[in-house]
Write a protein that holds these residues in place. Sequence first.
Motif, PDB file in Angstrom:
ATOM      1  N   ARG A 191       2.789   7.108  -0.238  1.00  0.00           N
ATOM      2  CA  ARG A 191       2.662   8.525   0.114  1.00  0.00           C
ATOM      3  C   ARG A 191       2.518   9.380  -1.141  1.00  0.00           C
ATOM      4  O   ARG A 191       2.863  10.567  -1.143  1.00  0.00           O
ATOM      5  N   MET A 192       2.008   8.781  -2.206  1.00  0.00           N
ATOM      6  CA  MET A 192       1.843   9.484  -3.474  1.00  0.00           C
ATOM      7  C   MET A 192       0.692  10.487  -3.399  1.00  0.00           C
ATOM      8  O   MET A 192      -0.297  10.273  -2.691  1.00  0.00           O
ATOM      9  N   HIS A 193       0.833  11.569  -4.154  1.00  0.00           N
ATOM     10  CA  HIS A 193      -0.250  12.533  -4.335  1.00  0.00           C
ATOM     11  C   HIS A 193      -0.855  12.294  -5.721  1.00  0.00           C
ATOM     12  O   HIS A 193      -0.148  12.380  -6.727  1.00  0.00           O
ATOM     13  N   THR A 194      -2.136  11.973  -5.783  1.00  0.00           N
ATOM     14  CA  THR A 194      -2.758  11.579  -7.043  1.00  0.00           C
ATOM     15  C   THR A 194      -3.805  12.586  -7.498  1.00  0.00           C
ATOM     16  O   THR A 194      -4.535  13.153  -6.688  1.00  0.00           O
ATOM     17  N   SER A 195      -3.852  12.811  -8.792  1.00  0.00           N
ATOM     18  CA  SER A 195      -4.893  13.626  -9.427  1.00  0.00           C
ATOM     19  C   SER A 195      -5.345  12.896 -10.685  1.00  0.00           C
ATOM     20  O   SER A 195      -4.557  12.709 -11.610  1.00  0.00           O
ATOM     21  N   PHE A 196      -6.593  12.461 -10.690  1.00  0.00           N
ATOM     22  CA  PHE A 196      -7.137  11.750 -11.845  1.00  0.00           C
ATOM     23  C   PHE A 196      -6.276  10.524 -12.178  1.00  0.00           C
ATOM     24  O   PHE A 196      -5.855  10.326 -13.310  1.00  0.00           O
ATOM     25  N   GLY A 197      -5.999   9.726 -11.196  1.00  0.00           N
ATOM     26  CA  GLY A 197      -5.223   8.510 -11.396  1.00  0.00           C
ATOM     27  C   GLY A 197      -5.422   7.575 -10.223  1.00  0.00           C
ATOM     28  O   GLY A 197      -6.201   7.852  -9.312  1.00  0.00           O
ATOM     29  N   GLY A 198      -4.718   6.453 -10.237  1.00  0.00           N
ATOM     30  CA  GLY A 198      -4.886   5.499  -9.162  1.00  0.00           C
ATOM     31  C   GLY A 198      -3.723   4.534  -9.048  1.00  0.00           C
ATOM     32  O   GLY A 198      -2.906   4.390  -9.964  1.00  0.00           O
ATOM     33  N   ILE A 199      -3.644   3.881  -7.882  1.00  0.00           N
ATOM     34  CA  ILE A 199      -2.619   2.885  -7.603  1.00  0.00           C
ATOM     35  C   ILE A 199      -3.299   1.583  -7.210  1.00  0.00           C
ATOM     36  O   ILE A 199      -4.148   1.573  -6.318  1.00  0.00           O
ATOM     37  N   ASN A 200      -2.952   0.506  -7.905  1.00  0.00           N
ATOM     38  CA  ASN A 200      -3.533  -0.810  -7.629  1.00  0.00           C
ATOM     39  C   ASN A 200      -2.452  -1.776  -7.168  1.00  0.00           C
ATOM     40  O   ASN A 200      -1.292  -1.665  -7.563  1.00  0.00           O
ATOM     41  N   GLU A 201      -2.854  -2.734  -6.350  1.00  0.00           N
ATOM     42  CA  GLU A 201      -1.942  -3.767  -5.878  1.00  0.00           C
ATOM     43  C   GLU A 201      -2.449  -5.139  -6.291  1.00  0.00           C
ATOM     44  O   GLU A 201      -3.651  -5.405  -6.203  1.00  0.00           O
ATOM     45  N   LYS A 202      -1.540  -5.986  -6.735  1.00  0.00           N
ATOM     46  CA  LYS A 202      -1.877  -7.350  -7.118  1.00  0.00           C
ATOM     47  C   LYS A 202      -1.131  -8.331  -6.218  1.00  0.00           C
ATOM     48  O   LYS A 202       0.021  -8.092  -5.849  1.00  0.00           O
ATOM     49  N   ASN A 203      -1.782  -9.438  -5.915  1.00  0.00           N
ATOM     50  CA  ASN A 203      -1.252 -10.449  -5.004  1.00  0.00           C
ATOM     51  C   ASN A 203      -1.157  -9.864  -3.591  1.00  0.00           C
ATOM     52  O   ASN A 203      -1.489  -8.692  -3.364  1.00  0.00           O
ATOM     53  N   HIS A 204      -0.710 -10.662  -2.657  1.00  0.00           N
ATOM     54  CA  HIS A 204      -0.591 -10.207  -1.273  1.00  0.00           C
ATOM     55  C   HIS A 204       0.857 -10.312  -0.841  1.00  0.00           C
ATOM     56  O   HIS A 204       1.551 -11.268  -1.163  1.00  0.00           O
ATOM     57  N   ASN A 205       1.299  -9.301  -0.098  1.00  0.00           N
ATOM     58  CA  ASN A 205       2.667  -9.388   0.403  1.00  0.00           C
ATOM     59  C   ASN A 205       2.683 -10.187   1.706  1.00  0.00           C
ATOM     60  O   ASN A 205       1.658 -10.403   2.338  1.00  0.00           O
ATOM     61  N   ALA A 206       3.862 -10.637   2.083  1.00  0.00           N
ATOM     62  CA  ALA A 206       4.025 -11.436   3.301  1.00  0.00           C
ATOM     63  C   ALA A 206       4.937 -10.703   4.271  1.00  0.00           C
ATOM     64  O   ALA A 206       5.720 -11.318   4.993  1.00  0.00           O
ATOM     65  N   ALA A 207       4.828  -9.382   4.286  1.00  0.00           N
ATOM     66  CA  ALA A 207       5.714  -8.567   5.108  1.00  0.00           C
ATOM     67  C   ALA A 207       5.292  -8.607   6.568  1.00  0.00           C
ATOM     68  O   ALA A 207       4.098  -8.594   6.881  1.00  0.00           O
ATOM     69  N   ASP A 208       6.288  -8.645   7.461  1.00  0.00           N
ATOM     70  CA  ASP A 208       5.996  -8.555   8.881  1.00  0.00           C
ATOM     71  C   ASP A 208       6.458  -7.194   9.395  1.00  0.00           C
ATOM     72  O   ASP A 208       6.793  -6.303   8.620  1.00  0.00           O
TER      73      ASP A 208
END
Length: 230
Positions: A191-208
């Motif tokens: 729920r982040m508010h971004t300005s001139f930036g970014g969020i990356n994810e690595k690997n995969h989660n196993a959440a149910d």
Amino acid sequence: MRKQRIFWGLFFIAIAAVMIANQLGMLGGFSMMQLVLGMLFAAMLVKSALYRSISGVLFAAACLGSVFAEELGIGAWAPWTLLSIALFLSIGFHFLLQPKKKYVDHGQAHSFSKSVEHVSDDELSFHTSFGESIKYVNSNALEKAYLTCSFGSMKVHFENAGIQEEAYLYMDVDFCGVDLYVPKNWQVVNRMHTSFGGINEKNHNAADGNAPRLILSGNLSFAGITITYI
């Protein structure tokens, strides 16, 4: 998320309206590229102002001034002088307007120092400025964490932490890099508010569907957050 969709939906509708007006000769004197970029940076400026991101406002204004530099009579300033002014103003305001801490501060890093810390409280607060820090969170029932980082880097390890149902991580990050290491069985809600930036994810989660939730909120300007599932 709904407000974000409304904001950007109206933005792209406005671009289409400007393109129509430009084709009809109603916006003479400006190129289509200027108009589109101008609207983009104006939207960034408004968005940053709404979320009280000073650096976002300053850099959006600098970019906006660069687009219309000739019309404003500051052609010699664009773009590097304007961007440099925005940078130094951002640094100055950062020192003058330090964010108010919500919880007890467990660690600080200043003056290009490096710190490593292990914490186990259920409510945490971390602050790093002009430095590098590594935090290992060992809380059994994490509830809240407040993280501020500017002009530095921070790594936060949650792989040995536990969440009962959900925990909140509020982040205020500017001109920095933040790495979050979280268990694969956690669900991360952005729920982040971004300005001139970014969020990356690595690997995969196993959440149910019943997985613990880590809810991210706050502001990100000229920064990057990497979430690595472990």
